[in-house]
Scaffold this motif. Structure first.
Motif, PDB file in Angstrom:
ATOM      1  N   THR A 197     115.810  11.369   4.138  1.00 46.83           N
ATOM      2  CA  THR A 197     115.414  12.474   3.248  1.00 46.83           C
ATOM      3  C   THR A 197     114.008  12.251   2.714  1.00 46.83           C
ATOM      4  N   ASN A 198     113.765  11.023   2.254  1.00 50.62           N
ATOM      5  CA  ASN A 198     112.429  10.690   1.742  1.00 50.62           C
ATOM      6  C   ASN A 198     111.365  10.822   2.821  1.00 50.62           C
ATOM      7  N   VAL A 199     111.702  10.344   4.019  1.00 47.33           N
ATOM      8  CA  VAL A 199     110.747  10.423   5.115  1.00 47.33           C
ATOM      9  C   VAL A 199     110.373  11.867   5.393  1.00 47.33           C
ATOM     10  N   GLN A 200     111.387  12.723   5.477  1.00 51.95           N
ATOM     11  CA  GLN A 200     111.124  14.127   5.779  1.00 51.95           C
ATOM     12  C   GLN A 200     110.307  14.794   4.673  1.00 51.95           C
ATOM     13  N   PHE A 201     110.651  14.443   3.414  1.00 55.88           N
ATOM     14  CA  PHE A 201     109.947  15.040   2.269  1.00 55.88           C
ATOM     15  C   PHE A 201     108.461  14.681   2.311  1.00 55.88           C
ATOM     16  N   TRP A 202     108.159  13.383   2.497  1.00 59.32           N
ATOM     17  CA  TRP A 202     106.772  12.955   2.434  1.00 59.32           C
ATOM     18  C   TRP A 202     105.983  13.337   3.690  1.00 59.32           C
ATOM     19  N   MET A 203     106.678  13.442   4.820  1.00 55.53           N
ATOM     20  CA  MET A 203     105.968  13.875   6.019  1.00 55.53           C
ATOM     21  C   MET A 203     105.551  15.341   5.876  1.00 55.53           C
ATOM     22  N   ASN A 204     106.465  16.149   5.313  1.00 59.17           N
ATOM     23  CA  ASN A 204     106.120  17.561   5.072  1.00 59.17           C
ATOM     24  C   ASN A 204     104.945  17.681   4.108  1.00 59.17           C
ATOM     25  N   LYS A 205     104.968  16.826   3.058  1.00 59.89           N
ATOM     26  CA  LYS A 205     103.880  16.858   2.087  1.00 59.89           C
ATOM     27  C   LYS A 205     102.551  16.514   2.763  1.00 59.89           C
ATOM     28  N   GLN A 255     101.745   8.480  12.327  1.00 61.57           N
ATOM     29  CA  GLN A 255     101.274   9.833  12.008  1.00 61.57           C
ATOM     30  C   GLN A 255     101.141  10.033  10.493  1.00 61.57           C
ATOM     31  N   PHE A 256     102.108   9.493   9.754  1.00 64.33           N
ATOM     32  CA  PHE A 256     102.112   9.659   8.304  1.00 64.33           C
ATOM     33  C   PHE A 256     100.886   8.984   7.662  1.00 64.33           C
ATOM     34  N   LEU A 257     100.663   7.715   8.011  1.00 60.80           N
ATOM     35  CA  LEU A 257      99.527   6.988   7.439  1.00 60.80           C
ATOM     36  C   LEU A 257      98.202   7.593   7.893  1.00 60.80           C
ATOM     37  N   GLY A 258      98.161   8.030   9.152  1.00 63.24           N
ATOM     38  CA  GLY A 258      96.939   8.639   9.664  1.00 63.24           C
ATOM     39  C   GLY A 258      96.560   9.890   8.903  1.00 63.24           C
ATOM     40  N   ASN A 262     101.344  19.435   4.836  1.00 66.26           N
ATOM     41  CA  ASN A 262     100.902  20.559   4.011  1.00 66.26           C
ATOM     42  C   ASN A 262      99.595  20.263   3.275  1.00 66.26           C
ATOM     43  N   TRP A 263      99.447  19.023   2.846  1.00 65.37           N
ATOM     44  CA  TRP A 263      98.225  18.681   2.106  1.00 65.37           C
ATOM     45  C   TRP A 263      96.988  18.695   2.998  1.00 65.37           C
ATOM     46  N   GLY A 264      97.148  18.219   4.233  1.00 65.65           N
ATOM     47  CA  GLY A 264      95.991  18.123   5.126  1.00 65.65           C
ATOM     48  C   GLY A 264      94.945  17.206   4.531  1.00 65.65           C
TER      49      GLY A 264
END
Length: 518
Positions: A7-15, A67-70, A18-20
């Motif tokens: 759940t946390n992973v999905q939440f922060w990946m979406n953020k 991908q997340f850190l990038g 969206n933030w770009g």
């Protein structure tokens, strides 16, 4: 996934998606509101990555992490926050593979190239400055240096650390976090961080503590590593980068000189310290001479406390003076030094100029070595100036007319040594006399040892006789060790000579081997 919920992973990946780059007001505001929880999430990821045995295992356990850190690396709001940027870089460092074994690890290394991009950004940040006196106002430099504090020992961060150091020096502004400079200095001294030469010198320009540590480290290495007595001490000194840095930056030379000056006042009879100071000065002068004459500061800037009349004769290397002119040159040096010492007992104000003159003579000890070489084959009528110079080198103060007494000892030792090395077999009476003068309890031991070592190297007797005399006279371990330091000083001068005398070099090596065997 190692304590990180889906759940946390999905939440922060979406953020992150969206933030770009957080270029819009809404994205910037939302990123700012979530920085605290984001840092907590990054901390969880970091703890999980630190438990992995390889990059491949990390990527398998955290498939989203690259991908997340990038994405976060390009979010200006995240990278501007010191704590977030620090966590981000720590996570990235866990994914780096020095030797990637597969496509996954190679891809991870590609993500970590954001470090290279930061290096490029730092390097270019001053390109737009109108002139050399302008100051860089890029606040990101301070932020980056702060984020690197916890990462100074990460191999892959060295280019960024080096770029930050060079940037700050070239801009002439103190835009680096002082804690960052301190951590980099400690990591470099302890050999946990490797920097390119230019970055090291930039570090010393900005951190007196790091520079002092480097000077002390060189001194300690010389005092503790006895192998340096018979190896290329000049190479060891050059490898420290201190001569190069000193030639480029006058304040570095003055700082190093002050450190060694203080050490010398504490242990002025240490031949190891004197030899290091002499070799450092030789290496420094070679680097300074190699500079473009238009960029080179005058010698007076590097030796501000010394009588100007002493600089030229002492700082000119023997290799730059014809051999037939050595005696006249040394007589000139002696007369200048004698004029400095004339009033030392009557006038307390004369002590400081005398000390500065003596300290310069120690730094230019190659002229003392040259004087003693001439004494080996000198006729009795040409020795007074040379013996005085040798005595002043080893006994600079004249309390209770000590220098006059020591000059008489030097003359006595010279007479015994001539008889010892010019007669075969060596006369027992002279053997005993020299051995007594060389005993560790004698205050003249170093002076006499200086004479003895040069007679052993430069006299023309058979090598077998030289080794026989050395074995009979240099019986104390402490005396043999001090003799090796004198030979190291002689070797440094011979290495910089305009021509090579293979006979002398061979005798020097034989004598070193003889002293090391027992």
């Amino acid at each position: 996934m190692a304590g990180v919920s889906e759940t946390n992973v999905q939440f922060w990946m979406n953020k992150a998606v969206n933030w770009g780059e957080a270029s819009s007001c809404s994205a910037l505001l939302d990123t700012s509101r979530h920085l605290g929880p984001l840092r907590n999430f990054l901390q969880q990821i970091l703890q999980g990555l630190q438990q992995m045995n390889s990059t491949s295992e990390a990527m398998k356990t955290f498939p989203f992490v690259g991908q997340f850190l990038g994405r976060l690396c390009w979010n200006s709001c995240v990278t501007a926050d010191e704590r977030s940027q620090k966590l981000l870089l720590q996570c990235l460092s866990c994914l780096y593979s020095a030797e990637p074994l597969n496509a996954v690890e190679r891809k991870a290394n590609m993500w970590i190239k954001v470090v290279s991009l930061m290096v490029e950004e730092v390097s270019k940040s001053c390109d737009c400055l109108p002139n050399a006196s302008a100051r860089c106002s890029n606040s990101n430099i301070h932020t980056m240096s702060t984020a690197c504090i916890a990462l100074v020992t990460c191999t892959q961060m060295a280019p960024l650390i080096g770029a930050l150091l060079k940037h700050s020096e070239s801009c002439g502004s103190s835009c680096l976090n002082q804690e960052f400079i301190k951590e980099v200095g400690e990591a470099f001294i302890s050999k946990r961080l490797v920097l390119e030469d230019e970055a090291v010198i930039s570090l010393w320009c900005q951190s007196a503590l790091s520079l002092e540590g480097a000077a002390v480290s060189l001194l300690e290495s010389v005092l503790s590593d006895h192998q340096l007595m018979t190896q290329s001490l000049d190479k060891h000194v050059n490898d420290s980068l201190l001569p190069q840095a000193s030639a480029c930056h006058c304040h570095i030379f003055l700082t190093v000189s002050e450190i060694y000056r203080n050490v010398l006042t504490e242990i002025d009879d240490s031949l190891a310290v004197r030899t290091l100071i002499q070799v450092f000065t030789v290496c420094f002068l070679q680097r300074l001479t190699g500079q473009n004459s238009q960029d080179r500061l005058p010698l007076r800037a590097f030796f501000p406390n010394v009588m100007p009349s002493l600089l030229s004769p002492l700082l000119t290397a023997p290799s730059e003076v014809p051999r037939e002119a050595w005696l006249d040159h040394l007589s000139w040096i002696t007369s200048l030094l004698q004029s400095v010492t004339e009033n030392e007992e009557e006038d307390v104000r004369a002590y400081q100029p005398m000390f500065e003159a003596w300290f310069l003579l120690v730094r230019c000890g190659y002229w003392v070595d040259t004087a003693v070489e001439l004494l080996v084959l000198a006729a009795s009528g040409n020795t007074e100036a040379l013996l005085w110079l040798l005595t002043f080198f080893h006994h600079p103060t004249n309390r209770g007319h000590q220098r006059s007494q020591q000059t008489a000892v030097a003359r006595e030792a010279w007479t015994h040594l001539r008889m010892l090395f010019l007669n075969h077999p060596p006369p027992p009476r002279h053997l005993s006399a020299v051995k007594e003068l060389l005993s560790s309890s004698s205050i003249s031991a170093n002076l006499v040892l200086h004479l003895f070592s040069n007679f052993a190297v430069f006299s023309h007797g058979p090598v077998s006789i030289i080794t026989e005399i050395s074995d009979k006279v240099l019986t104390e371990t402490a005396v043999r060790r001090r003799a090796l330091w004198i030979l190291a000083s002689i070797r440094c001068r011979l290495n910089s000579a305009s021509s090579r005398d293979d006979r002398v070099h061979s005798r020097l090596r034989t004598l070193q081997d003889t002293l090391l065997q027992t």
